[in-house]
Design an enzyme around this catalytic site. Structure first.
Site, short mmCIF file in Angstrom:
data_model
loop_
_atom_site.label_atom_id
_atom_site.label_comp_id
_atom_site.label_asym_id
_atom_site.label_seq_id
_atom_site.Cartn_x
_atom_site.Cartn_y
_atom_site.Cartn_z
N LYS A 13 0.83 -1.22 0.00
CA LYS A 13 0.00 0.00 0.00
C LYS A 13 0.86 1.26 0.00
O LYS A 13 0.62 2.19 -0.77
CB LYS A 13 -0.94 0.03 1.23
CG LYS A 13 -1.82 -1.21 1.38
CD LYS A 13 -2.70 -1.13 2.61
CE LYS A 13 -1.95 -1.11 3.93
NZ LYS A 13 -1.24 -2.37 4.26
N ARG A 88 -9.34 1.01 8.93
CA ARG A 88 -9.00 -0.36 9.29
C ARG A 88 -10.13 -1.04 10.06
O ARG A 88 -10.01 -2.22 10.38
CB ARG A 88 -7.76 -0.35 10.18
CG ARG A 88 -6.44 -0.66 9.48
CD ARG A 88 -5.35 -0.52 10.52
NE ARG A 88 -4.14 -1.24 10.29
CZ ARG A 88 -3.07 -0.77 9.66
NH1 ARG A 88 -3.09 0.43 9.12
NH2 ARG A 88 -1.98 -1.48 9.58
N ARG A 127 11.59 -5.57 4.90
CA ARG A 127 11.34 -4.14 4.62
C ARG A 127 12.29 -3.24 5.41
O ARG A 127 12.58 -3.50 6.57
CB ARG A 127 9.89 -3.82 5.00
CG ARG A 127 9.57 -2.33 5.05
CD ARG A 127 8.10 -2.05 5.02
NE ARG A 127 7.35 -2.59 6.14
CZ ARG A 127 6.01 -2.56 6.22
NH1 ARG A 127 5.29 -2.02 5.26
NH2 ARG A 127 5.40 -3.08 7.27
N ARG A 162 11.67 -1.01 10.71
CA ARG A 162 10.64 -0.72 11.72
C ARG A 162 10.69 -1.74 12.83
O ARG A 162 10.82 -2.94 12.58
CB ARG A 162 9.25 -0.76 11.05
CG ARG A 162 8.83 0.56 10.47
CD ARG A 162 7.63 0.44 9.58
NE ARG A 162 6.51 -0.27 10.19
CZ ARG A 162 5.34 -0.43 9.59
NH1 ARG A 162 5.14 0.05 8.38
NH2 ARG A 162 4.38 -1.09 10.20
N ARG A 173 -0.71 -8.44 13.61
CA ARG A 173 -1.30 -7.51 12.64
C ARG A 173 -2.15 -8.25 11.61
O ARG A 173 -3.19 -7.76 11.17
CB ARG A 173 -0.20 -6.71 11.93
CG ARG A 173 0.28 -5.54 12.77
CD ARG A 173 1.25 -4.68 11.98
NE ARG A 173 2.60 -5.21 12.04
CZ ARG A 173 3.56 -4.92 11.17
NH1 ARG A 173 3.31 -4.10 10.17
NH2 ARG A 173 4.76 -5.43 11.31
P1 ADP Z 1 1.54 -1.82 7.72
O1 ADP Z 1 2.36 -1.00 6.74
O2 ADP Z 1 2.31 -3.00 8.21
O3 ADP Z 1 0.19 -2.15 7.20
P2 ADP Z 1 1.00 0.63 9.19
O4 ADP Z 1 2.23 1.45 9.00
O5 ADP Z 1 -0.18 0.97 8.34
O6 ADP Z 1 1.37 -0.92 9.02
O7 ADP Z 1 0.55 0.67 10.70
C1 ADP Z 1 1.45 0.42 11.76
C2 ADP Z 1 0.68 0.33 13.07
O8 ADP Z 1 0.03 1.59 13.33
C3 ADP Z 1 -0.44 -0.70 13.09
O9 ADP Z 1 0.02 -1.98 13.46
C4 ADP Z 1 -1.37 -0.10 14.17
O10 ADP Z 1 -0.86 -0.33 15.46
C5 ADP Z 1 -1.26 1.39 13.89
N1 ADP Z 1 -2.28 1.88 12.93
C6 ADP Z 1 -2.03 2.42 11.70
N2 ADP Z 1 -3.18 2.78 11.09
C7 ADP Z 1 -4.19 2.46 11.95
C8 ADP Z 1 -5.60 2.58 11.88
N3 ADP Z 1 -6.22 3.09 10.81
N4 ADP Z 1 -6.32 2.13 12.96
C9 ADP Z 1 -5.72 1.62 14.04
N5 ADP Z 1 -4.38 1.47 14.16
C10 ADP Z 1 -3.61 1.90 13.13
P1 ADP Z 2 2.26 -1.86 3.19
O1 ADP Z 2 2.27 -0.35 3.15
O2 ADP Z 2 1.03 -2.43 2.55
O3 ADP Z 2 2.53 -2.42 4.54
P2 ADP Z 2 4.82 -1.63 1.72
O4 ADP Z 2 4.50 -0.76 0.54
O5 ADP Z 2 5.55 -1.02 2.83
O6 ADP Z 2 3.45 -2.35 2.24
O7 ADP Z 2 5.59 -2.91 1.15
C1 ADP Z 2 6.06 -3.94 2.03
C2 ADP Z 2 7.44 -4.42 1.57
O8 ADP Z 2 7.31 -5.13 0.34
C3 ADP Z 2 8.43 -3.30 1.30
O9 ADP Z 2 9.71 -3.76 1.69
C4 ADP Z 2 8.35 -3.07 -0.22
O10 ADP Z 2 9.59 -2.61 -0.77
C5 ADP Z 2 8.02 -4.47 -0.73
N1 ADP Z 2 7.10 -4.48 -1.88
C6 ADP Z 2 6.08 -3.63 -2.13
N2 ADP Z 2 5.42 -3.97 -3.25
C7 ADP Z 2 6.02 -5.10 -3.72
C8 ADP Z 2 5.80 -5.97 -4.86
N3 ADP Z 2 4.80 -5.74 -5.72
N4 ADP Z 2 6.62 -7.03 -5.01
C9 ADP Z 2 7.63 -7.27 -4.13
N5 ADP Z 2 7.90 -6.51 -3.06
C10 ADP Z 2 7.12 -5.43 -2.85
#
Ligand code: ADP
Ligand code: ADP
Ligand code: ZN
Length: 216
Positions: A13, A88, A127, A162, A173
């Protein structure tokens, strides 16, 4: 145009939002990034959410809705927003609908990125990101071109992983995603807004599929 990218942790995302943000001049709103910034700033709210985030649990709806409301209010002239990691929960989705209604705006599309669990764990545990500009990398699928140098801002030794990108927090998660967030797939399908894509494809192909959905 207002767009939601929906998907489990590691689906891609953040990576795709940044690309769409550049191409369309939309503003990315990542609640994860906002919460991490609050944590780093050491504010009361940051301290409150730190432990919850570390474990991979959800922060309260009240906190994240307030963060989003503040952003929408402070950018009245934006061409639109890409929501990444928000909503979420169903309560968050309802609040977002209310916020749009008050502003006489609407949500245009929701793109669900489908990625199987085994690929997600590889993505999350590999990541890392640049602390200066936020660019997101992966040790296998998106390494920096020069070791320890950010492709985007050229910072040296600015990479960090992270603290919640470990297997235990990821599992929490993922459970939270299936329990609290995946009902949004049906919710947005019922509203006629849902588009689902294969998030297992590489970053460029995924980007093309998203641009196609957006009519670009
Ligand atoms: P990921 O990239 O792994 O999907 P995020 O960066 O979006 O994770 O979120 C990291 C953490 O921040 C989540 O595990 C949660 O604790 C918190 N968080 C982020 N967005 C939300 C949301 N919309 N509602 C509740 N908690 C959130
Ligand atoms: P999210 O925001 O949904 O948690 P990220 O965009 O941070 O996901 O992507 C998670 C990890 O996967 C990062 O290390 C990113 O570089 C990698 N990644 C993202 N898109 C792809 C893809 N299409 N194929 C392989 N690796 C990817
Ligand atoms: Zn950088």
């Amino acid at each position: 145009m207002n767009l939601i990218l929906l998907g489990p942790p590691g689906a891609g995302k953040g990576t795709q939002s940044r690309l769409v943000e550049e191409k369309f001049g939309l503003m990315q709103l990542s609640t994860g990034d906002m919460l991490r910034a609050a944590k780093t700033s050491g504010s009361d709210m940051g301290k409150l959410v730190a432990k919850v985030m570390e474990k991979g649990d959800l922060v309260t709806d009240e906190i994240v809705i307030a963060l989003i409301a503040e952003q929408l209010e402070s950018h009245p002239d934006s061409k639109g927003f890409i929501f990444d990691g928000f909503p979420r929960t169903l309560a968050q989705a309802d609040s977002l609908a209310n916020l749009f209604e008050k502003k006489n705006q609407r949500l245009d599309k929701v793109i669900e990125m489908r990625v199987e669990d085994e690929a997600l764990i590889r993505r999350v545990t590999g990541r890392f990101n640049c602390t200066v500009c936020g660019e997101v990398y992966h040790k296998d699928s998106k390494p920096s071109k020069v070791k320890n140098v950010c492709d985007n801002c050229r910072a040296v030794d600015s990479f960090i992983q992270r603290s919640d990108d470990n297997e235990e927090s990821f599992r929490t998660r993922l459970v939270n995603y299936y329990r609290d967030t995946s009902p949004l797939i049906g919710y947005y399908h019922a509203k006629g807004l849902l588009n689902s894509i294969d998030g297992l494809l590489d970053i460029n192909k995924t980007q093309q599929n998203i641009l196609e959905i957006l009519g670009a």
